[in-house]
Motif scaffolding. Structure first.
Motif, PDB file in Angstrom:
ATOM      1  N   SER A 175      -5.938  -2.434   5.616  1.00 47.79           N
ATOM      2  CA  SER A 175      -5.582  -1.625   6.776  1.00 47.79           C
ATOM      3  C   SER A 175      -6.167  -0.216   6.687  1.00 47.79           C
ATOM      4  O   SER A 175      -6.752   0.270   7.636  1.00 47.79           O
ATOM      5  CB  SER A 175      -4.056  -1.558   6.893  1.00 47.79           C
ATOM      6  OG  SER A 175      -3.673  -0.846   8.031  1.00 47.79           O
ATOM      7  N   CYS A 176      -6.000   0.437   5.518  1.00 44.04           N
ATOM      8  CA  CYS A 176      -6.433   1.838   5.411  1.00 44.04           C
ATOM      9  C   CYS A 176      -7.473   2.074   4.308  1.00 44.04           C
ATOM     10  O   CYS A 176      -8.000   3.176   4.194  1.00 44.04           O
ATOM     11  CB  CYS A 176      -5.225   2.754   5.202  1.00 44.04           C
ATOM     12  SG  CYS A 176      -4.516   2.675   3.541  1.00 44.04           S
ATOM     13  N   CYS A 214      -6.413  -1.833   0.237  1.00 44.37           N
ATOM     14  CA  CYS A 214      -5.680  -2.145   1.469  1.00 44.37           C
ATOM     15  C   CYS A 214      -6.669  -2.466   2.594  1.00 44.37           C
ATOM     16  O   CYS A 214      -7.566  -1.683   2.881  1.00 44.37           O
ATOM     17  CB  CYS A 214      -4.811  -0.950   1.844  1.00 44.37           C
ATOM     18  SG  CYS A 214      -3.927  -1.157   3.399  1.00 44.37           S
ATOM     19  N   GLU A 243      -0.144   4.206   0.594  1.00 42.30           N
ATOM     20  CA  GLU A 243      -0.633   5.139   1.626  1.00 42.30           C
ATOM     21  C   GLU A 243      -0.041   4.816   2.989  1.00 42.30           C
ATOM     22  O   GLU A 243       0.537   5.669   3.638  1.00 42.30           O
ATOM     23  CB  GLU A 243      -2.162   5.067   1.712  1.00 42.30           C
ATOM     24  CG  GLU A 243      -2.886   5.929   0.722  1.00 42.30           C
ATOM     25  CD  GLU A 243      -2.572   7.410   0.881  1.00 42.30           C
ATOM     26  OE1 GLU A 243      -2.256   8.025  -0.156  1.00 42.30           O
ATOM     27  OE2 GLU A 243      -2.627   7.945   2.012  1.00 42.30           O
ATOM     28  N   CYS A 244      -0.186   3.554   3.438  1.00 43.47           N
ATOM     29  CA  CYS A 244       0.226   3.202   4.810  1.00 43.47           C
ATOM     30  C   CYS A 244       1.414   2.237   4.842  1.00 43.47           C
ATOM     31  O   CYS A 244       1.960   1.974   5.908  1.00 43.47           O
ATOM     32  CB  CYS A 244      -0.952   2.611   5.585  1.00 43.47           C
ATOM     33  SG  CYS A 244      -1.413   0.924   5.114  1.00 43.47           S
ATOM     34  N   CYS A 248       0.854  -1.190   0.000  1.00 47.97           N
ATOM     35  CA  CYS A 248       0.000   0.000   0.000  1.00 47.97           C
ATOM     36  C   CYS A 248       0.886   1.236   0.000  1.00 47.97           C
ATOM     37  O   CYS A 248       1.761   1.378   0.856  1.00 47.97           O
ATOM     38  CB  CYS A 248      -0.904  -0.013   1.231  1.00 47.97           C
ATOM     39  SG  CYS A 248      -1.891   1.491   1.403  1.00 47.97           S
TER      40      CYS A 248
HETATM   41 ZN   LIG Z   1      -2.932   0.997   3.421  1.00 46.43          ZN
END
Ligand SMILES: [Zn+2]
Length: 141
Positions: free
Chosen positions: A52-53, A50, A38-39, A36
């Motif tokens: 997670s995010c 993702c 982003e994270c 990812c």
């Molecule tokens: Zn992420």
């Protein structure tokens, strides 16, 4: 072509838009995980977003192909014609992958010699001109 471990009749993976970059890297004998952007969380198998995010943005991170046996099972019934049994299916804990595990086969080792925690490394099996499948074998020292 690489050494062969499984017969041509093995079920072939289907590569859709999400998985195609992974299989293209595999065809070049590069083991990658999706990351990812982003994270930074990594994932395998590839997914459109993702967990997670929730971001849809990702790239591909090449990993060493080294790891260890997290768990495994020994299969005594063939799933394809001409397949030798028994064979081993294992969950491999990949190093330098952000803690990912992937399912594959162990080759070049007798099933009775497999141990949880055994260091392993990827070995590529070219199933055709454009399809390479990662298997794992005991790591060279
Ligand atoms: Zn992420």
């Amino acid at each position: 072509m690489s050494e062969r471990f499984f017969p041509d009749g093995m079920p072939q993976p289907l590569a859709d838009q999400i998985h195609l970059p992974w299989w293209e890297a595999a065809a070049e004998h590069r083991l990658v995980v999706q990351r990812c952007t982003e994270c930074g969380r990594t994932r395998i198998p590839p997914a459109p977003l993702c967990a997670s995010c929730g971001s849809h943005d990702s790239d591909w991170q090449e990993v060493s192909g080294r790891g260890e046996v997290f768990t495994y099972t020994t299969v005594h019934r063939p799933i394809a014609a001409d397949q030798e049994v028994p064979f081993v299916i294992a969950v491999i804990a990949l190093e330098d992958s952000g803690g990912l595990r992937m399912i594959s086969n162990l080759v070049d080792v007798a099933p009775e010699d497999v141990e949880i925690g055994m260091p392993v490394e990827v070995v590529w099996e070219d199933m055709s001109e454009d399809l390479a499948v990662p298997r794992f074998r005991p790591a060279s020292p």
